[in-house]
Design a protein around this motif. Structure first.
Motif, mmCIF file in Angstrom:
data_model
loop_
_atom_site.group_PDB
_atom_site.id
_atom_site.type_symbol
_atom_site.label_atom_id
_atom_site.label_comp_id
_atom_site.label_asym_id
_atom_site.label_seq_id
_atom_site.Cartn_x
_atom_site.Cartn_y
_atom_site.Cartn_z
ATOM 1 N N PRO A 1 16.110 13.250 -6.582
ATOM 2 C CA PRO A 1 17.525 13.023 -6.896
ATOM 3 C C PRO A 1 17.685 11.822 -7.839
ATOM 4 C CG PRO A 1 17.225 13.340 -4.540
ATOM 5 C CD PRO A 1 15.850 13.237 -5.145
ATOM 6 N N PRO A 2 18.670 11.870 -8.729
ATOM 7 C CA PRO A 2 18.863 10.778 -9.695
ATOM 8 C C PRO A 2 18.998 9.406 -9.039
ATOM 9 C CG PRO A 2 20.258 12.640 -10.262
ATOM 10 C CD PRO A 2 19.624 12.956 -8.934
ATOM 11 N N GLU A 3 19.624 9.337 -7.867
ATOM 12 C CA GLU A 3 19.793 8.024 -7.224
ATOM 13 C C GLU A 3 18.452 7.438 -6.768
ATOM 14 O OE1 GLU A 3 20.864 11.291 -4.292
ATOM 15 O OE2 GLU A 3 21.465 10.791 -6.327
ATOM 16 N N ILE A 4 17.492 8.285 -6.407
ATOM 17 C CA ILE A 4 16.145 7.816 -6.040
ATOM 18 C C ILE A 4 15.438 7.299 -7.297
ATOM 19 C CG2 ILE A 4 13.857 8.564 -5.269
ATOM 20 C CD1 ILE A 4 15.608 8.555 -2.904
ATOM 21 N N ASN A 5 15.457 8.083 -8.364
ATOM 22 C CA ASN A 5 14.763 7.670 -9.589
ATOM 23 C C ASN A 5 15.425 6.459 -10.240
ATOM 24 O OD1 ASN A 5 12.612 9.371 -9.370
ATOM 25 N ND2 ASN A 5 13.539 10.990 -10.586
ATOM 26 N N ASP A 6 16.715 6.288 -10.062
ATOM 27 C CA ASP A 6 17.381 5.107 -10.593
ATOM 28 C C ASP A 6 16.838 3.843 -9.916
ATOM 29 O OD1 ASP A 6 19.332 3.906 -12.342
ATOM 30 O OD2 ASP A 6 20.501 3.487 -10.534
ATOM 31 N N VAL A 7 16.607 3.907 -8.612
ATOM 32 C CA VAL A 7 16.009 2.776 -7.889
ATOM 33 C C VAL A 7 14.622 2.484 -8.459
ATOM 34 C CG1 VAL A 7 15.091 2.033 -5.650
ATOM 35 C CG2 VAL A 7 17.328 3.150 -5.771
ATOM 36 N N LYS A 8 13.838 3.530 -8.691
ATOM 37 C CA LYS A 8 12.482 3.345 -9.221
ATOM 38 C C LYS A 8 12.512 2.775 -10.639
ATOM 39 C CE LYS A 8 10.487 6.939 -6.321
ATOM 40 N NZ LYS A 8 9.761 8.209 -6.284
ATOM 41 N N HIS A 9 13.433 3.243 -11.467
ATOM 42 C CA HIS A 9 13.550 2.716 -12.827
ATOM 43 C C HIS A 9 13.878 1.221 -12.797
ATOM 44 C CE1 HIS A 9 14.675 6.999 -14.441
ATOM 45 N NE2 HIS A 9 13.449 6.946 -13.951
ATOM 46 N N ALA A 10 14.819 0.835 -11.957
ATOM 47 C CA ALA A 10 15.193 -0.580 -11.847
ATOM 48 C C ALA A 10 14.028 -1.420 -11.334
ATOM 49 C CB ALA A 10 16.412 -0.737 -10.936
ATOM 50 N N SER B 1 0.848 -1.191 0.000
ATOM 51 C CA SER B 1 0.000 0.000 0.000
ATOM 52 C C SER B 1 0.881 1.238 0.000
ATOM 53 C CB SER B 1 -0.899 -0.018 1.239
ATOM 54 O OG SER B 1 -1.801 1.040 1.203
ATOM 55 N N GLY B 2 0.685 2.140 -0.969
ATOM 56 C CA GLY B 2 1.575 3.275 -1.142
ATOM 57 C C GLY B 2 1.050 4.601 -0.661
ATOM 58 N N TYR B 3 -0.219 4.685 -0.355
ATOM 59 C CA TYR B 3 -0.794 5.976 -0.007
ATOM 60 C C TYR B 3 -0.297 6.497 1.332
ATOM 61 C CZ TYR B 3 -3.796 5.237 -3.976
ATOM 62 O OH TYR B 3 -4.245 5.028 -5.244
ATOM 63 N N ASP B 4 0.158 5.615 2.197
ATOM 64 C CA ASP B 4 0.655 6.031 3.511
ATOM 65 C C ASP B 4 2.176 6.150 3.531
ATOM 66 O OD1 ASP B 4 -1.946 5.966 4.455
ATOM 67 O OD2 ASP B 4 -1.798 3.856 5.001
ATOM 68 N N ASN B 5 2.804 6.011 2.385
ATOM 69 C CA ASN B 5 4.259 5.998 2.302
ATOM 70 C C ASN B 5 4.819 7.402 2.541
ATOM 71 O OD1 ASN B 5 6.937 5.729 1.624
ATOM 72 N ND2 ASN B 5 6.540 4.394 -0.099
ATOM 73 N N THR B 6 5.620 7.545 3.579
ATOM 74 C CA THR B 6 6.207 8.847 3.906
ATOM 75 C C THR B 6 7.732 8.827 3.852
ATOM 76 O OG1 THR B 6 6.110 8.295 6.253
ATOM 77 C CG2 THR B 6 4.252 9.543 5.348
ATOM 78 N N ARG B 7 8.308 7.750 3.326
ATOM 79 C CA ARG B 7 9.767 7.688 3.201
ATOM 80 C C ARG B 7 10.245 8.706 2.175
ATOM 81 N NH1 ARG B 7 11.082 1.511 2.099
ATOM 82 N NH2 ARG B 7 9.630 1.951 0.434
ATOM 83 N N PRO B 8 11.426 9.283 2.373
ATOM 84 C CA PRO B 8 11.954 10.211 1.358
ATOM 85 C C PRO B 8 12.021 9.536 -0.007
ATOM 86 C CG PRO B 8 13.288 10.287 3.344
ATOM 87 C CD PRO B 8 12.309 9.155 3.517
ATOM 88 N N GLY B 9 11.547 10.228 -1.032
ATOM 89 C CA GLY B 9 11.525 9.664 -2.375
ATOM 90 C C GLY B 9 10.385 8.696 -2.607
ATOM 91 N N ARG B 10 9.642 8.408 -1.572
ATOM 92 C CA ARG B 10 8.518 7.458 -1.658
ATOM 93 C C ARG B 10 8.920 6.195 -2.401
ATOM 94 N NH1 ARG B 10 3.075 11.125 -2.278
ATOM 95 N NH2 ARG B 10 3.718 12.690 -0.786
ATOM 96 N N LEU B 11 10.045 5.639 -1.970
ATOM 97 C CA LEU B 11 10.540 4.420 -2.613
ATOM 98 C C LEU B 11 9.519 3.304 -2.449
ATOM 99 C CD1 LEU B 11 14.290 4.553 -1.614
ATOM 100 C CD2 LEU B 11 13.328 4.837 -3.900
ATOM 101 N N PRO B 12 9.226 2.607 -3.528
ATOM 102 C CA PRO B 12 8.206 1.564 -3.488
ATOM 103 C C PRO B 12 8.758 0.244 -2.977
ATOM 104 C CG PRO B 12 9.090 1.763 -5.689
ATOM 105 C CD PRO B 12 9.756 2.828 -4.860
ATOM 106 N N ASP B 13 7.846 -0.620 -2.584
ATOM 107 C CA ASP B 13 8.225 -1.988 -2.291
ATOM 108 C C ASP B 13 7.070 -2.912 -2.659
ATOM 109 O OD1 ASP B 13 6.723 -1.077 -0.157
ATOM 110 O OD2 ASP B 13 7.936 -1.981 1.385
ATOM 111 N N LEU B 14 7.410 -4.181 -2.841
ATOM 112 C CA LEU B 14 6.432 -5.165 -3.267
ATOM 113 C C LEU B 14 5.896 -5.958 -2.083
ATOM 114 C CD1 LEU B 14 8.259 -6.532 -6.443
ATOM 115 C CD2 LEU B 14 6.425 -4.826 -6.329
ATOM 116 N N LEU B 15 4.744 -6.558 -2.277
ATOM 117 C CA LEU B 15 4.187 -7.444 -1.259
ATOM 118 C C LEU B 15 5.152 -8.608 -1.053
ATOM 119 C CD1 LEU B 15 0.538 -7.428 -2.604
ATOM 120 C CD2 LEU B 15 1.342 -6.386 -0.470
#
Length: 188
Positions: free
Chosen positions: A138-147, A97-111
């Motif tokens: 920051p590019p390092e945050i978006n690189d994680v999301k791209h991967a 669930s992502g709506y409560d995500n407050t981590r910097p960059g809102r990095l996602p995670d899977l179930l």
């Protein structure tokens, strides 16, 4: 673009006769728990899995005769998936669930206990993820999301199923749900 037979089958399952996906979304988790708790006058922690599942089942019974598909989460929605109208395909959410995500960059995670093969075994026609994204991170945050997206896309390609990423724009520290955010021009 050439579609594999599996991707074509999945997309046809969630589309109407014109090829339009008219899906109803019921993959909410944290926000739905809060709403049920408020309605019942109980603490959010007192909302049970059964309460969540029963609510989703009722929504599925009412909405799926009018939709080409239903979007559910496997945590609380699998019993509801079995109650959908015959015309409605199934999209299953793969992200926490992502709506409560407050981590910097809102990095996602899977179930944790799911994978594309497991979601397909549970009846998914398509795999959906929600990704909060802004090109101003920051590019390092978006690189994680791209991967992350590449990894899930590869899982879906390997199983021949459609992958439907839902991109949600945001700005760190802003209230994207507020009217003032909606009125502003995007940064350039």
């Amino acid at each position: 673009m050439k579609l594999t037979p599996g991707k074509r089958k999945g997309l046809e399952a969630v589309s109407d006769s014109r090829g339009v996906i008219g899906a109803a979304a019921m993959d909410q988790r944290g926000s739905l728990m809060s709403a049920i708790a408020k309605d019942k006058g109980i603490d959010k922690k007192a909302v049970t899995k059964q309460m969540m599942s029963e609510f989703k089942e009722a929504v599925v019974r009412v909405l799926t005769p009018h939709a080409s598909a239903i979007l559910l989460d496997p945590e609380y929605g699998l019993s509801a998936a079995k109650q959908r109208a015959k015309n409605a395909g199934l999209l299953l959410a793969y992200e926490n669930s992502g709506y409560d995500n407050t981590r910097p960059g809102r990095l996602p995670d899977l179930l944790e206990h799911y994978s594309v093969p497991r979601l397909l075994a549970d009846g998914a026609d398509c795999i959906k993820i929600l990704l909060y994204y802004t090109p101003f991170d920051p590019p390092e945050i978006n690189d994680v999301k791209h991967a992350w997206v590449e990894r899930i896309g590869g899982e879906c390609t390997g199983r021949g199923c459609p992958f439907l990423p839902g991109i949600c724009g945001y700005e760190e520290g802003a209230d994207e749900k507020g009217i003032e955010f909606a009125k502003r021009s995007p940064r350039s």
